[in-house]
Scaffold this active site. Structure first.
Site, PDB file in Angstrom:
ATOM      1  N   THR A   1      75.090 -14.743  10.163  1.00 60.12           N
ATOM      2  CA  THR A   1      75.022 -13.665   9.170  1.00 60.12           C
ATOM      3  C   THR A   1      76.403 -13.111   8.866  1.00 60.12           C
ATOM      4  O   THR A   1      77.279 -13.126   9.717  1.00 60.12           O
ATOM      5  CB  THR A   1      74.168 -12.468   9.666  1.00 60.12           C
ATOM      6  OG1 THR A   1      72.878 -12.929   9.992  1.00 60.12           O
ATOM      7  CG2 THR A   1      74.064 -11.349   8.671  1.00 60.12           C
TER       8      THR A   1
ATOM      9  N   THR B   1      74.592  -7.831  12.708  1.00 55.44           N
ATOM     10  CA  THR B   1      74.330  -9.264  12.851  1.00 55.44           C
ATOM     11  C   THR B   1      73.725  -9.469  14.241  1.00 55.44           C
ATOM     12  O   THR B   1      73.970  -8.677  15.142  1.00 55.44           O
ATOM     13  CB  THR B   1      75.622 -10.106  12.745  1.00 55.44           C
ATOM     14  OG1 THR B   1      76.523  -9.718  13.779  1.00 55.44           O
ATOM     15  CG2 THR B   1      76.304  -9.931  11.396  1.00 55.44           C
TER      16      THR B   1
END
Ligand code: ASP
Length: 358
Positions: free
Chosen positions: A213, A264
């Site tokens: 991410t 993330t």
């Protein structure tokens, strides 16, 4: 992480990192992101300095990572779901107008952050998922393409070969009807150009499904803020699984009065504590960005009664940027870094952590 920059020259000592993390920046634009965003931050900050809106800047910045096949956690080249199909999640928040947009389980479109921004700008909705998100993207003129690369197709096949039923069987490897080839030999035949390094990487991610991410947060000289989070989510996920990244308040939250936060790591944990919103609220109560990120991590640890045996099975990192320019980031375990750009080249700073080591 896919940076082509020399990372060593960008690292600061922990002491310098702590000082930088606490010092408000005055009127300079600041962009921070997860560690895979060195180039993203640089592009976003440059665009902001040229007068672009903070949201345009972060969406353009994360586009570098979405387009990069070497980053296997975001966009094109992201690791697929259990059926070998890449499904992307993304969201955006625009501080000045206090609006948001999000897409989830989006297939065949490599820049979900741009689609999320159009959900915000062109519709009366905030979140569109799955087939509806794809149709929306088509309507907006996005080109469909196969997001699976040869590298991620290899990793997916290795993962399929690694599965076993109760008797230890797997139809995708050698067996009664395919006695001659060992799995690796079959892979070499199917992927003649794959290097040993790529094969080793595929074997590793098959055993230890990665998350990834990019979260990116920006502040301009006028104090305007925006943020974006974009991901291919958890490797080998059940089709339709959505993590925290496209969930406003979990993977991203921006409050123009206070600041912005994102995350993330294992989305399931973050959704249960609404991490980004929790962090922004903690900053509203006066906590520093680092302290606010640690507060969200404490809530995650509390969900497991601080049981390290279970907590060690995942990781999660939060990022925070306050309206006055103070910034910070914290990981559940030590060793994480985040990217910052407030002029010139981006640099990596050490995150603080809730626990010293896994
Ligand atoms: N948070 C993402 C998700 O759970 C993945 C990650 O950041 O590693 O989908």
């Amino acid at each position: 992480m896919s940076s082509r920059l020399n990372r060593r020259s960008l690292l600061l000592s922990p002491a310098m990192a702590a000082a930088a993390a606490q010092a408000p920046s005055g009127k300079r634009p600041i962009v921070i992101s997860s560690a895979n965003g060195l180039l993203c931050c640089e592009r976003a900050r440059t665009l902001i300095e040229r007068g672009h809106d903070t949201l345009d800047a972060v969406v353009s910045g994360v586009g570098i990572v979405e387009d990069d096949p070497k980053d296997t956690s975001v966009g094109y080249g992201g690791l697929p779901n259990e059926e070998g199909i890449v499904e992307l999640d993304a969201c955006v928040m625009h501080g000045p107008t206090r609006r948001a947009g999000s897409v989830a389980s989006l297939r065949n479109i490599k820049n979900p952050a741009k689609v999320a921004k159009l959900v915000m700008e062109m519709t009366d909705h905030v979140m569109i998922v799955g087939e509806g998100a794809l149709r929306f993207a088509r309507t907006m003129g996005f080109k469909e393409e196969n997001l699976l690369t040869e590298q991620t197709r290899l990793a997916w096949l290795v993962w399929k070969q690694s599965l076993r039923d109760g008797e230890g069987r797997n139809n995708w490897t050698d067996g009664l009807d395919a006695p001659l080839k060992k799995p690796t030999a079959a892979l070499r035949q199917l992927f003649p150009n794959a290097t040993e390094e790529t094969l080793a990487w595929a074997q590793h991610v098959a055993r230890f499904p990665t998350t990834g991410t990019i979260n990116c947060l920006a502040l301009n000289a006028k104090g305007e803020m925006s943020g974006c989070t974009t991901t291919s989510g958890l490797a080998w996920k059940i089709p339709g699984r959505i993590g925290d990244s496209p969930v406003i308040g979990a993977g991203l939250y921006v409050d123009q009065e206070v600041g912005a936060a994102g995350s993330t790591g294992r989305g399931e944990e973050n959704i249960r504590v609404c991490g980004a919103h929790t962090i922004v609220e903690a900053m509203r109560q006066g906590k520093s960005p680092n302290e606010a990120c640690l507060e969200a991590l404490r809530r995650i640890a509390r969900n497991y009664d601080q049981d390290l045996t279970r907590l060690k099975k995942f990781d999660i990192t939060f990022y925070a940027l306050r309206k006055d320019g103070a910034m910070g980031s914290a990981g559940l375990f030590a060793g994480q870094r985040y990217a910052v750009n407030d002029g010139g080249s981006s640099r990596l700073l050490d995150c603080v952590s809730l626990y010293d080591r896994k």
